[in-house]
Write an enzyme that holds these catalytic residues in place. Structure first.
Site, short mmCIF file in Angstrom:
data_model
loop_
_atom_site.label_atom_id
_atom_site.label_comp_id
_atom_site.label_asym_id
_atom_site.label_seq_id
_atom_site.Cartn_x
_atom_site.Cartn_y
_atom_site.Cartn_z
N GLN A 127 32.57 27.84 36.83
CA GLN A 127 32.94 26.92 35.74
C GLN A 127 31.80 25.94 35.47
OE1 GLN A 127 36.07 26.73 33.95
NE2 GLN A 127 34.79 25.45 32.67
N ARG A 161 38.75 35.03 43.36
CA ARG A 161 39.46 33.74 43.21
C ARG A 161 40.48 33.64 44.33
NH1 ARG A 161 41.95 30.84 37.94
NH2 ARG A 161 39.73 30.38 37.82
N HIS A 221 34.58 25.32 42.22
CA HIS A 221 34.69 26.26 41.08
C HIS A 221 33.30 26.37 40.44
CE1 HIS A 221 36.33 28.69 38.06
NE2 HIS A 221 37.13 27.86 37.43
N ASP A 248 40.43 17.00 34.85
CA ASP A 248 41.03 18.31 35.16
C ASP A 248 42.49 18.04 35.49
OD1 ASP A 248 41.41 20.98 35.85
OD2 ASP A 248 40.70 20.72 37.90
N ARG A 307 31.85 30.43 29.60
CA ARG A 307 32.13 31.14 30.86
C ARG A 307 31.53 32.54 30.80
NH1 ARG A 307 36.41 29.56 33.98
NH2 ARG A 307 35.46 31.01 35.47
N CYS A 362 37.89 21.99 32.00
CA CYS A 362 37.77 23.41 32.32
C CYS A 362 38.93 24.23 31.76
CB CYS A 362 37.64 23.62 33.82
SG CYS A 362 39.13 23.23 34.76
N1 NVA Z 1 41.63 22.47 39.54
C1 NVA Z 1 42.30 23.55 38.83
C2 NVA Z 1 41.30 24.34 38.06
C3 NVA Z 1 41.89 25.48 37.26
C4 NVA Z 1 40.85 26.28 36.54
C5 NVA Z 1 43.04 24.43 39.83
O1 NVA Z 1 42.49 24.72 40.90
O2 NVA Z 1 44.17 24.80 39.56
N1 CP Z 2 38.95 27.30 33.81
C1 CP Z 2 39.46 28.38 34.41
O1 CP Z 2 38.97 28.83 35.44
O2 CP Z 2 40.52 28.94 33.77
P1 CP Z 2 41.45 30.11 34.31
O3 CP Z 2 42.27 29.54 35.44
O4 CP Z 2 42.28 30.49 33.12
O5 CP Z 2 40.58 31.24 34.78
#
Ligand code: NVA
Ligand code: CP
Length: 307
Positions: free
Chosen positions: A131, A101, A128, A224, A292, A264
């Site tokens: 997801q 990540r 992502h 989101d 997930r 998500c």
């Molecule tokens: N769009 C959000 C998704 C978190 C799972 C982010 O990147 O923070």
């Molecule tokens: N949806 C998702 O990726 O959640 P986290 O940021 O908690 O991993």
């Protein structure tokens, strides 16, 4: 040949269906597959915070008979001190796969180029894709089939989630709508890639600025956070710019009566979605969060079979 999963369109429509079928199978019989027996280790690296991704990868790798090695970038040499390519060369001698990540998609590409083990994008600024496998599995469970369904995304159309809905949605033959203010519309290159896939699958991508128009008859309503990780400094502007794209009961009433609501998570109730929607009868967010686990197990098993 080593396969990586850095973007939703790194897999073909047939491969996506194969992974979703495998996920459904692993969900039914959670302990049956021991592809990581040994135990083999999978490195799971985090530059950004996470709850779902961290837990589902750790649990999933253990379910498969493997051992998860969770690494926080801040306590490693990655991130300024060592390049992704050099890190990859070190890891590949010891682990079966690398899950990361991070911020820039370019880092993931460098990591993947530098290694012979599969690299998985566990969220970047641009996509992502893990997801989306979970989301598609969830939608399929509730709707039976993905092809031909209309999915409407509301909010930050330039976000990782919106880009992934666009690419993964058309790969599944869905009609993807994105409702956002023009400056927050999806990137043009992502739309162009999606259009090419849609021509093959019968799906489509349509951009809207009017949220009510985008909601009409939708089978799946999705949003989101308006403030993705890394965008915190833009918070005030985003709350102002995206306010009209909140998913409300009015949006849900314009969608198909059998429409699902997905998110998500984590969610900011009262901002991108009202509590009555996300906690209401059409919401399937807890199935989505559980999936997930099953989807990522299937992805890992599938990637390891390609090596
Ligand atoms: N769009 C959000 C998704 C978190 C799972 C982010 O990147 O923070
Ligand atoms: N949806 C998702 O990726 O959640 P986290 O940021 O908690 O991993």
């Amino acid at each position: 040949m080593t396969r990586h999963f850095l973007r939703d369109d790194d897999i073909t429509p047939a491969e996506q269906a194969e992974i979703l079928d495998l996920a459904a199978q692993l969900k039914k019989d959670r302990w049956a597959d021991k592809s990581l027996a040994g135990p083999q280790t999978v490195a799971v690296i985090f530059d950004k915070s996470s709850t779902r991704t961290r837990v589902s990868f750790a649990v999933g790798i253990a379910d498969l008979g493997g051992s998860p090695l969770i690494i926080s970038t801040a306590s490693s040499q990655l991130g300024g001190k060592e390049t992704p390519a050099d890190t990859a060369r070190v890891l590949e001698r010891q682990v079966a796969a690398i899950v990361w990540r991070t911020y820039a998609q370019a880092g993931l590409e460098e990591m993947a180029e530098g290694t012979r083990v599969p690299v998985v994008n566990a969220l970047s600024d641009d996509f992502h894709p893990c997801q989306l496998l979970a989301d598609l599995l969830t939608i399929r469970e509730h709707k039976g089939e993905l092809k031909g369904l209309t999915l409407s995304f509301f909010g930050d159309g330039r976000s990782n989630m919106a880009h992934s809905y666009v690419l993964a949605g058309v790969t599944a033959g869905m009609h993807v709508r994105v409702a956002s203010p023009e400056p927050y519309a999806p990137r043009e290159d992502v739309i162009a890639d999606a259009d090419r896939i849609a021509a093959q699958t019968g799906g489509s991508v349509t951009l809207y600025t009017d949220p009510l128009e985008s909601a009409a008859g939708a089978d799946v309503v999705v949003t989101d956070t308006w403030v993705s990780m890394g965008k915190e400094e833009e918070k005030l502007a985003r709350l102002r710019d995206l306010g009209a794209y909140k998913v409300t009961q009015e949006i849900m009433s314009l969608a198909d009566p059998g429409a699902l609501f997905i998110h998500c998570l984590p969610a900011d109730r009262g901002y991108e979605v009202d509590a009555e929607v996300i906690d209401g009868p059409q919401s399937v967010i807890w199935d989505e969060a559980e999936n997930r686990l099953h989807a990522q197990k299937a992805l890992l098993v599938w990637l390891l079979r390609q090596v």
